[in-house]
Design a protein around this motif. Structure first.
Motif, PDB file in Angstrom:
ATOM      1  N   VAL A  25      63.269  95.316  36.232  1.00 56.43           N
ATOM      2  CA  VAL A  25      61.723  95.779  36.791  1.00 56.43           C
ATOM      3  C   VAL A  25      61.881  97.051  37.263  1.00 56.43           C
ATOM      4  CG1 VAL A  25      59.865  95.143  38.109  1.00 56.43           C
ATOM      5  CG2 VAL A  25      61.149  93.278  37.353  1.00 56.43           C
ATOM      6  N   LEU A  26      60.918  98.143  36.670  1.00 61.75           N
ATOM      7  CA  LEU A  26      60.707  99.467  37.135  1.00 61.75           C
ATOM      8  C   LEU A  26      59.409  99.673  37.786  1.00 61.75           C
ATOM      9  CD1 LEU A  26      63.271  99.299  34.818  1.00 61.75           C
ATOM     10  CD2 LEU A  26      62.120 101.632  34.132  1.00 61.75           C
ATOM     11  N   GLN A  27      59.320 100.126  38.746  1.00 60.66           N
ATOM     12  CA  GLN A  27      58.363 100.417  39.542  1.00 60.66           C
ATOM     13  C   GLN A  27      58.178 101.700  40.431  1.00 60.66           C
ATOM     14  OE1 GLN A  27      57.237  97.204  42.032  1.00 60.66           O
ATOM     15  NE2 GLN A  27      54.957  97.607  42.108  1.00 60.66           N
ATOM     16  N   GLY A  28      56.870 102.537  40.065  1.00 62.88           N
ATOM     17  CA  GLY A  28      56.938 103.497  40.831  1.00 62.88           C
ATOM     18  C   GLY A  28      56.159 104.678  40.150  1.00 62.88           C
ATOM     19  N   PRO A  29      55.476 105.656  40.767  1.00 60.86           N
ATOM     20  CA  PRO A  29      54.562 106.529  40.155  1.00 60.86           C
ATOM     21  C   PRO A  29      55.259 107.343  38.961  1.00 60.86           C
ATOM     22  CG  PRO A  29      54.777 107.008  42.330  1.00 60.86           C
ATOM     23  CD  PRO A  29      55.402 105.872  42.415  1.00 60.86           C
ATOM     24  N   LEU A  30      56.713 107.557  38.899  1.00 62.40           N
ATOM     25  CA  LEU A  30      57.435 108.216  38.156  1.00 62.40           C
ATOM     26  C   LEU A  30      57.910 107.440  36.939  1.00 62.40           C
ATOM     27  CD1 LEU A  30      59.229 110.822  40.393  1.00 62.40           C
ATOM     28  CD2 LEU A  30      57.666 111.337  38.648  1.00 62.40           C
ATOM     29  N   ALA A  31      57.513 106.147  37.037  1.00 59.22           N
ATOM     30  CA  ALA A  31      58.251 105.036  35.957  1.00 59.22           C
ATOM     31  C   ALA A  31      57.901 105.477  34.630  1.00 59.22           C
ATOM     32  CB  ALA A  31      57.756 103.945  36.269  1.00 59.22           C
ATOM     33  N   ARG A  32      56.662 105.872  34.291  1.00 58.36           N
ATOM     34  CA  ARG A  32      56.234 106.278  33.044  1.00 58.36           C
ATOM     35  C   ARG A  32      56.921 107.536  32.539  1.00 58.36           C
ATOM     36  NH1 ARG A  32      51.149 108.547  31.392  1.00 58.36           N
ATOM     37  NH2 ARG A  32      49.968 108.140  33.245  1.00 58.36           N
ATOM     38  N   GLN A  33      56.886 108.492  33.610  1.00 55.41           N
ATOM     39  CA  GLN A  33      57.598 109.921  33.146  1.00 55.41           C
ATOM     40  C   GLN A  33      59.073 109.757  32.969  1.00 55.41           C
ATOM     41  OE1 GLN A  33      56.068 112.675  35.793  1.00 55.41           O
ATOM     42  NE2 GLN A  33      57.291 114.106  35.197  1.00 55.41           N
TER      43      GLN A  33
ATOM     44  N   VAL B 225      47.673  97.183  30.833  1.00 63.16           N
ATOM     45  CA  VAL B 225      48.699  95.960  31.474  1.00 63.16           C
ATOM     46  C   VAL B 225      48.389  95.005  30.445  1.00 63.16           C
ATOM     47  CG1 VAL B 225      48.581  94.286  33.253  1.00 63.16           C
ATOM     48  CG2 VAL B 225      48.219  96.727  33.794  1.00 63.16           C
ATOM     49  N   GLY B 226      49.743  94.152  29.945  1.00 61.13           N
ATOM     50  CA  GLY B 226      49.541  92.980  29.213  1.00 61.13           C
ATOM     51  C   GLY B 226      50.200  93.578  27.793  1.00 61.13           C
ATOM     52  N   THR B 227      50.605  94.896  27.778  1.00 59.40           N
ATOM     53  CA  THR B 227      50.925  95.295  26.436  1.00 59.40           C
ATOM     54  C   THR B 227      52.655  94.905  26.751  1.00 59.40           C
ATOM     55  OG1 THR B 227      49.676  97.289  26.458  1.00 59.40           O
ATOM     56  CG2 THR B 227      51.739  97.480  25.202  1.00 59.40           C
ATOM     57  N   CYS B 228      52.946  94.426  25.424  1.00 58.00           N
ATOM     58  CA  CYS B 228      54.649  94.246  25.287  1.00 58.00           C
ATOM     59  C   CYS B 228      55.246  94.781  23.597  1.00 58.00           C
ATOM     60  CB  CYS B 228      54.575  92.621  25.331  1.00 58.00           C
ATOM     61  SG  CYS B 228      56.144  91.950  24.660  1.00 58.00           S
ATOM     62  N   VAL B 229      55.972  95.641  24.019  1.00 58.05           N
ATOM     63  CA  VAL B 229      56.556  96.339  22.710  1.00 58.05           C
ATOM     64  C   VAL B 229      57.864  96.219  22.628  1.00 58.05           C
ATOM     65  CG1 VAL B 229      54.386  97.967  22.368  1.00 58.05           C
ATOM     66  CG2 VAL B 229      56.334  98.653  23.755  1.00 58.05           C
ATOM     67  N   GLN B 230      58.259  96.017  21.390  1.00 60.54           N
ATOM     68  CA  GLN B 230      59.899  96.161  21.068  1.00 60.54           C
ATOM     69  C   GLN B 230      59.933  97.397  20.492  1.00 60.54           C
ATOM     70  OE1 GLN B 230      61.667  92.445  19.389  1.00 60.54           O
ATOM     71  NE2 GLN B 230      59.806  92.487  18.659  1.00 60.54           N
ATOM     72  N   THR B 231      60.999  98.278  21.009  1.00 65.24           N
ATOM     73  CA  THR B 231      60.927  99.504  20.635  1.00 65.24           C
ATOM     74  C   THR B 231      62.313 100.337  20.737  1.00 65.24           C
ATOM     75  OG1 THR B 231      60.108 102.127  20.824  1.00 65.24           O
ATOM     76  CG2 THR B 231      60.275 100.600  22.661  1.00 65.24           C
ATOM     77  N   LEU B 232      62.716 101.304  20.702  1.00 65.98           N
ATOM     78  CA  LEU B 232      63.967 101.723  21.032  1.00 65.98           C
ATOM     79  C   LEU B 232      63.710 102.888  22.109  1.00 65.98           C
ATOM     80  CD1 LEU B 232      65.100 103.207  17.510  1.00 65.98           C
ATOM     81  CD2 LEU B 232      66.303 101.304  18.864  1.00 65.98           C
ATOM     82  N   LEU B 233      64.724 102.786  23.034  1.00 65.69           N
ATOM     83  CA  LEU B 233      64.604 103.616  24.439  1.00 65.69           C
ATOM     84  C   LEU B 233      66.150 104.118  24.509  1.00 65.69           C
ATOM     85  CD1 LEU B 233      63.045 103.150  27.673  1.00 65.69           C
ATOM     86  CD2 LEU B 233      65.619 103.575  27.781  1.00 65.69           C
ATOM     87  N   ALA B 234      66.232 105.601  24.160  1.00 62.43           N
ATOM     88  CA  ALA B 234      67.512 105.855  24.221  1.00 62.43           C
ATOM     89  C   ALA B 234      68.358 105.310  23.162  1.00 62.43           C
ATOM     90  CB  ALA B 234      68.176 106.221  25.526  1.00 62.43           C
TER      91      ALA B 234
ATOM     92  N   THR C 207      53.406  95.477  32.923  1.00 67.00           N
ATOM     93  CA  THR C 207      52.953  94.230  33.927  1.00 67.00           C
ATOM     94  C   THR C 207      52.021  94.688  35.082  1.00 67.00           C
ATOM     95  OG1 THR C 207      54.938  94.835  35.074  1.00 67.00           O
ATOM     96  CG2 THR C 207      55.084  92.960  33.385  1.00 67.00           C
ATOM     97  N   GLY C 208      51.965  96.147  35.174  1.00 63.19           N
ATOM     98  CA  GLY C 208      50.932  96.561  36.171  1.00 63.19           C
ATOM     99  C   GLY C 208      51.112  98.100  36.118  1.00 63.19           C
ATOM    100  N   GLU C 209      50.115  98.618  37.031  1.00 63.06           N
ATOM    101  CA  GLU C 209      50.041 100.162  37.284  1.00 63.06           C
ATOM    102  C   GLU C 209      51.248 100.774  37.602  1.00 63.06           C
ATOM    103  OE1 GLU C 209      47.320 103.477  38.927  1.00 63.06           O
ATOM    104  OE2 GLU C 209      46.685 101.532  39.194  1.00 63.06           O
ATOM    105  N   ASP C 210      51.911 101.234  36.512  1.00 68.68           N
ATOM    106  CA  ASP C 210      53.350 101.901  36.984  1.00 68.68           C
ATOM    107  C   ASP C 210      54.446 101.119  37.289  1.00 68.68           C
ATOM    108  OD1 ASP C 210      52.263 104.567  36.778  1.00 68.68           O
ATOM    109  OD2 ASP C 210      51.610 104.498  39.027  1.00 68.68           O
ATOM    110  N   ARG C 211      54.104  99.598  36.461  1.00 69.64           N
ATOM    111  CA  ARG C 211      55.079  98.788  36.627  1.00 69.64           C
ATOM    112  C   ARG C 211      55.445  98.206  35.341  1.00 69.64           C
ATOM    113  NH1 ARG C 211      55.683  93.307  38.321  1.00 69.64           N
ATOM    114  NH2 ARG C 211      57.234  92.817  39.681  1.00 69.64           N
ATOM    115  N   TYR C 212      56.672  98.191  35.156  1.00 68.18           N
ATOM    116  CA  TYR C 212      57.355  97.635  33.727  1.00 68.18           C
ATOM    117  C   TYR C 212      58.303  96.865  33.829  1.00 68.18           C
ATOM    118  CZ  TYR C 212      54.762 102.284  32.542  1.00 68.18           C
ATOM    119  OH  TYR C 212      53.754 102.961  32.533  1.00 68.18           O
ATOM    120  N   THR C 213      58.462  95.753  33.078  1.00 64.20           N
ATOM    121  CA  THR C 213      59.476  94.772  32.938  1.00 64.20           C
ATOM    122  C   THR C 213      60.352  95.272  31.679  1.00 64.20           C
ATOM    123  OG1 THR C 213      58.429  93.141  34.150  1.00 64.20           O
ATOM    124  CG2 THR C 213      60.239  92.450  32.755  1.00 64.20           C
ATOM    125  N   ILE C 214      61.641  95.493  31.711  1.00 70.89           N
ATOM    126  CA  ILE C 214      62.317  95.787  30.513  1.00 70.89           C
ATOM    127  C   ILE C 214      63.397  94.608  30.131  1.00 70.89           C
ATOM    128  CG2 ILE C 214      64.095  97.459  29.703  1.00 70.89           C
ATOM    129  CD1 ILE C 214      62.173  99.816  30.675  1.00 70.89           C
TER     130      ILE C 214
END
Lengths: 192, 93
Positions: A117-125, A142-151, A160-167
């Motif tokens: 779980v990643l959270q914080g105003p810089l999370a998206r950046q 909020v509610g988006t769920c994507v499968q993609t490549l990260l690095a 999962t929320g504003e500036d909140r991501y579950t990976i």
């Protein structure tokens, strides 16, 4: 003793707190469900207490007899059910029961991925350093769920929320992901 | 990097995709009746147009589904994407 994939990284991830709150949520129950029949999808949804997402690249969450459960859209007719640790066997049985005789499958894939779980105003950046999907709230609400490549690592990303991501990242790639994340945060640590 | 519009997931980076060659190559109706030459034609021989070309692509890093795309081989522009089983749409290159 079972050791979570990122057990050795908890301290180093905690040290990123001035940039980003990162926490591993290990051992979540995860089940890959393949089902296309609309009635079976509805039956499974009511059995788990969460209506399955009908739109592509979204997830649904709800509370039922298994507590908080999330159902992630992975592909047409393919879903990932996630819940608290230790519930995978019961959820598998209940889901199979709801599936009935309709063609489909429910497979326990809990060991495949670990959850962060990643959270914080810089999370998206920070995520933008390695993920090309546009995570601006206008295109990934909020509610988006994507499968993609990260690095170059395959991930499942939930907004999962504003500036909140579950990976969700493969267990064998989790340390690589943690290392990449530490590196991506480095430039913000310097000024924080 | 070029974005490829997956019919399910929307536009994603090309690196997430896997190329699958020419689309609409039908499996022989009666495989056992084929001569070696006909087999070779089915397995190895493909169109090589200069212009719109119907191809198979797989969204490997995303929904992992195969789909078809019409790509202009001269410009690498994807003119149309459509799901497996759907007919090739009309395109203007």
């Amino acid at each position: 003793m079972t050791v979570s994939p990122l057990a050795a990284w908890h301290d180093r991830l905690a040290a990123l707190a001035t940039v980003l709150d990162v926490a591993e949520v290990p051992f979540r129950s995860q089940l890959t469900v393949r089902v296309s029949d609309p009635d079976a999808i509805a039956a499974m949804g009511s059995a788990l207490g969460v209506p399955f997402p009908s739109a592509a690249c979204t997830f649904a969450s709800g509370t039922g007899r298994f507590g908080d459960v999330e159902v992630l859209w992975l592909g047409p007719g393919e879903f990932l059910v996630t819940a608290s640790p230790g519930l995978q066997v019961t959820i598998e049985e209940v889901s199979r029961g709801a599936l009935g005789t309709v063609g489909g499958s429910v497979v326990d894939t809990s060991a495949q991925r670990t959850t962060l779980v990643l959270q914080g105003p810089l999370a998206r950046q920070v995520l933008a350093h390695g993920c090309s999907v546009d995570l601006h709230p206008a295109s990934a609400p909020v509610g988006t769920c994507v499968q993609t490549l990260l690095a170059r690592t395959g991930i499942v990303l939930q907004v999962t929320g504003e500036d909140r991501y579950t990976i969700l990242v493969r267990s064998s790639f989790a340390e690589y992901f943690a290392a990449w994340l530490s590196d991506a945060c480095a430039e913000y640590l310097a000024v924080a | 990097m070029q974005l490829i519009p997956c019919p399910w997931c929307g536009p994603r980076e090309e690196a997430e995709f896997h190329y699958g060659g020419q689309a609409h190559v039908a499996y022989p109706g009666d495989p056992s009746a084929l001569t070696d030459e006909e087999w070779a034609r089915y397995v190895f021989f493909r169109e090589n147009p200069s212009g719109p070309f119907a191809e198979r692509w797989s969204h490997n890093a995303g929904c992992r589904r195969w789909f078809n795309a019409v790509r202009d081989t001269r410009t690498h522009d994807l003119l149309a994407v459509y799901r497996v089983g759907e007919p090739m749409p009309e395109v203007t290159a």
